[in-house]
Structures are given as structure tokens and as C-alpha cells.
Design a protein around this motif. Structure first.
Motif, mmCIF file in Angstrom:
data_model
loop_
_atom_site.group_PDB
_atom_site.id
_atom_site.type_symbol
_atom_site.label_atom_id
_atom_site.label_comp_id
_atom_site.label_asym_id
_atom_site.label_seq_id
_atom_site.Cartn_x
_atom_site.Cartn_y
_atom_site.Cartn_z
ATOM 1 N N ALA A 149 0.822 -1.207 0.000
ATOM 2 C CA ALA A 149 0.000 0.000 0.000
ATOM 3 C C ALA A 149 0.857 1.258 0.000
ATOM 4 O O ALA A 149 0.562 2.225 -0.720
ATOM 5 N N GLU A 150 1.938 1.260 0.776
ATOM 6 C CA GLU A 150 2.819 2.427 0.803
ATOM 7 C C GLU A 150 3.526 2.612 -0.529
ATOM 8 O O GLU A 150 3.719 3.749 -0.994
ATOM 9 N N ALA A 151 3.905 1.508 -1.169
ATOM 10 C CA ALA A 151 4.572 1.603 -2.462
ATOM 11 C C ALA A 151 3.627 2.148 -3.529
ATOM 12 O O ALA A 151 4.024 2.961 -4.371
ATOM 13 N N VAL A 152 2.378 1.701 -3.501
ATOM 14 C CA VAL A 152 1.382 2.196 -4.457
ATOM 15 C C VAL A 152 1.214 3.708 -4.330
ATOM 16 O O VAL A 152 1.034 4.423 -5.327
ATOM 17 N N ALA A 153 1.318 4.210 -3.117
ATOM 18 C CA ALA A 153 1.122 5.646 -2.874
ATOM 19 C C ALA A 153 2.169 6.506 -3.574
ATOM 20 O O ALA A 153 1.907 7.682 -3.868
ATOM 21 N N LYS A 181 9.723 9.240 -7.325
ATOM 22 C CA LYS A 181 10.485 9.365 -6.080
ATOM 23 C C LYS A 181 10.377 8.078 -5.256
ATOM 24 O O LYS A 181 9.501 7.945 -4.398
ATOM 25 N N PRO A 182 11.253 7.105 -5.503
ATOM 26 C CA PRO A 182 11.178 5.837 -4.773
ATOM 27 C C PRO A 182 11.497 6.002 -3.292
ATOM 28 O O PRO A 182 12.384 6.781 -2.920
ATOM 29 N N THR A 183 10.756 5.307 -2.467
ATOM 30 C CA THR A 183 10.980 5.274 -1.017
ATOM 31 C C THR A 183 11.529 3.909 -0.638
ATOM 32 O O THR A 183 11.539 2.985 -1.462
ATOM 33 N N PRO A 184 11.987 3.721 0.611
ATOM 34 C CA PRO A 184 12.438 2.385 1.025
ATOM 35 C C PRO A 184 11.366 1.309 0.830
ATOM 36 O O PRO A 184 11.683 0.189 0.406
ATOM 37 N N ALA A 185 10.100 1.631 1.119
ATOM 38 C CA ALA A 185 9.030 0.651 0.911
ATOM 39 C C ALA A 185 8.886 0.328 -0.573
ATOM 40 O O ALA A 185 8.682 -0.837 -0.956
#
Length: 356
Positions: A215-219, A225-229
């Protein structure tokens, strides 16, 4: 039967991974075929050419469009002969990567895959799909070995439309359950061997990662802007999913992709979205006594995955004839035998009807 596990020789992931393409290409020679579609070539082609030139590698662009047919492969092979290539660099989505695999196989050379979307796990796999002139699946072919190098630039992946990212989630989430069915029922993996425990553990880890971070990755998908998730989920969708299916084996969820396109309106749905619905059908048929089907349905809602044939594009309730044809074609797929019991057409058609 021997147990077999296969994988790419090297997997590299992170923002800016594309910058290393010239460095890795130079390990294999000085002449490469760049297999790429026209859109991606317009966006990334000059950069890739400059990165390779900086390491003394020249590129012969092979532009691919549409389905990969035997005729298209013959044309690509003809273009590579004068170039005397020593490697193939395939850049783009699944069809460009598949075309690169076909060229690498015929040229007996190394393959570097550079995905620009995370819609499926094709970048790590030796498999590629052929179609006929009428867009029907013709065959699944195999390179002798997996790609040598897989370069996953998450800054590039994070710019791709969310729709493609969701498809990657759908393709990956099934792998734990399909590998379980394959192992439990004596099935073969993509190397025609028995799955090792390693493949199942990777598929298990894939599911855990998707449920925890999906869910966090979909956001952030599509933001650039890639995040760790996001990084963890991309690794699960490409590497863990690829190793999980190829060395772990497949079952009903993927077998259904042979039949679902015969249902009016579904053929244009991305592969991973079809698999997502196929997994719910598989879990329904498993008659599980745990909460997994309910838990996954809830997670599907969180990440925006389809749960019904209507969600895939079916315009109305499919006819009995369509469901019967879809079930019949699906059960003819090799993977359909990897299941706890032998299914007949009527049983599978009924399960599809419950997910209409």
C-alpha cells in the motif's frame, strides 16, 4: 527427478542503476544490440548510447513494436547479422524484454535486461512469449539460461504509470500459493525439475513483503520518487517473484491467463491483473480453512487490484459458453496439473462464475 534452481547471474537495483549499463556491457564485448521500443528509445536511447560509448561499447538499435511473433523475431535476427553483436541489451516493458531474449538466444550471447516498468517479473526470467498474427498466444519459449545482468533503476520504475505497478503486484502476489501447489503435487518448475525449498522460501518472502509494504509503495508509484518501501516492493515484484515462479513452479492462477482472454472485454487487461483475479479463483478452489482469501481480498482493495471479471473489463456477466471455453483452455495449460485435485471444465467454470 532432480531438484533445480535457476537465476540471473547478477541483479542490481536502486536509483541510478541505469548509469552502470555501460560498465556491465563492457564486460562482454564492444558491440551490442539495443532492443527497445520507439517510445523508450526516444526517452532513454541517447542516454544509454552515451553511457555505453563511454565504456567503448557501440549499439545497434533494434526497434520493436507490438506482439512478438515468429516473423518479428526473424526480422530482428536478420538485423543483428551485419552488426556481429556480442551481447543484447533489452530495455523497456515485457515485450521489449521478450524480444531481447529471443535475439540473445538466437545469437548465443549474453543478455542485459533493463526494465522501465515493474508490471511483471520478466526481467529475471529466461521465458519469453510468442504470439500469432491474430494476437493469440502461440508458445512460451525459453533461453538456455537466465539473463546475465538485470539492471533495475528504481528512479525510472517510479515514473511509470500506477496501472503498470498494480499489474506487477497482481503478478507477484500469486507466487507463494502457486509454488505451494506445484511442490505439494509433484509438479515441475520452469527448469523441468522439482522445486527446491529455497524457491518456496523466496515466494513466501515475496508475499510477506507485498502485504507489508504494498500500500505504501502504491502511494508513491508514478511520482518518480522511490521510497524504502517502494524499493522493497520492486525487489519482491521483480526478483523474488521471478525466482519464486521460475524455480518454484506455477498453478491455477497463471493457467487461467490462457483462458481469461477469451471472455469478452478481458483480453486487453494486463497479465498481472488477470493473475490477480486468477489467484482468487485458485484460493476459492482450494477450499482453505484459514482467512487468507478474506485477507487478500482486503489487501486487494487497499492497493487497487481487481477482484472480479467485471473489474478486468468484462462488459456483462460472461455467458456459459465463454466461461466453459475459458475453463477448457486454462485446464490445457501445463500449470493446471499442479493442484490438489484434478479439476474438470465444469468445476473451473463454476469458480469463474463466482468471480464474475
Amino acid at each position: 527427478m532432480l531438484k533445480i534452481f535457476g537465476a540471473p547471474s547478477r541483479y542490481i537495483q536502486g536509483p541510478g542503476a541505469l548509469d552502470a549499463v555501460g560498465q556491465y556491457a563492457a564486460l562482454f564485448g564492444r558491440r551490442a544490440a539495443l532492443v527497445i521500443d520507439s517510445y523508450v528509445h526516444g526517452v532513454l536511447g541517447p542516454k544509454i548510447q552515451a553511457l555505453c560509448a563511454a565504456h567503448g561499447v557501440s549499439l545497434a538499435p533494434l526497434i520493436v513494436e507490438g506482439d512478438l511473433t515468429p516473423e518479428v523475431i526473424d526480422g530482428l535476427r536478420a538485423q543483428t547479422r551485419p552488426a556481429d553483436i556480442e551481447m543484447v541489451i533489452a530495455v523497456g516493458g515485457g515485450k521489449s524484454l521478450d524480444a531481447g531474449k529471443a535475439v540473445a538466444k538466437s545469437s548465443h550471447c549474453h543478455l542485459i535486461t533493463v526494465p522501465t516498468v515493474a508490471s511483471n517479473d520478466a526481467p529475471t526470467s529466461k521465458n519469453y512469449v510468442l504470439y500469432d498474427a491474430h494476437h493469440n498466444l502461440l508458445a512460451v519459449e525459453h533461453m538456455l539460461f537466465n539473463p546475465t545482468i538485470v539492471l533495475v533503476d528504481t528512479a525510472v520504475i517510479a515514473t511509470a504509470p500506477l496501472h503498470f505497478f498494480r499489474a506487477g503486484l497482481g503478478d507477484a502476489v500469486s507466487k507463494k500459493f502457486e509454488a505451494e501447489q506445484c511442490q505439494r503435487n509433484g509438479g515441475k518448475n520452469m527448469y523441468d525439475g522439482t522445486p527446491l525449498l529455497t524457491a518456496q522460501l523466496i515466494a513466501d518472502g515475496c508475499l510477506r513483503t507485498l502485504l507489508a509494504d504494498g500500500a505504501e509503495a502504491v502511494a508513491v508509484a508514478g511520482t518518480g520518487k522511490p521510497t524504502p518501501a517502494f524499493e522493497r516492493v520492486v525487489e519482491a515484484m521483480i526478483l523474488m517473484s521471478g525466482l519464486g515462479f521460475e524455480s518454484g513452479g506455477l498453478s491455477i492462477a497463471h493457467a487461467l491467463t490462457r483462458g481469461l482472454p477469451k471472455i469478452s472485454g478481458v483480453a486487453t487487461a494486463l497479465h498481472g491483473l488477470q493473475v490477480a483475479v486468477g489467484l482468487l479463483v485458485q484460493l476459492d478452489l482450494e477450499s482453505r480453512n484459514d482467512s487468507m482469501l478474506a485477507d487478500l481480498t482486503q489487501w486487494y482493495a487497499q492497493v487497487g487490484l481487481p477482484t472480479t471479471l467485471r473489474d478486468l473489463g468484462a462488459a456483462a456477466t460472461p455467458s456459459d459458453a465463454e466461461l466453459t471455453l475459458a475453463a477448457d483452455l486454462s485446464l490445457k495449460a501445463r500449470h493446471a496439473a499442479n493442484f490438489d485435485r484434478t479439476l474438470d471444465v465444469a468445476t473451473l467454470a463454476d469458480a469463474l462464475r463466482r468471480h464474475a
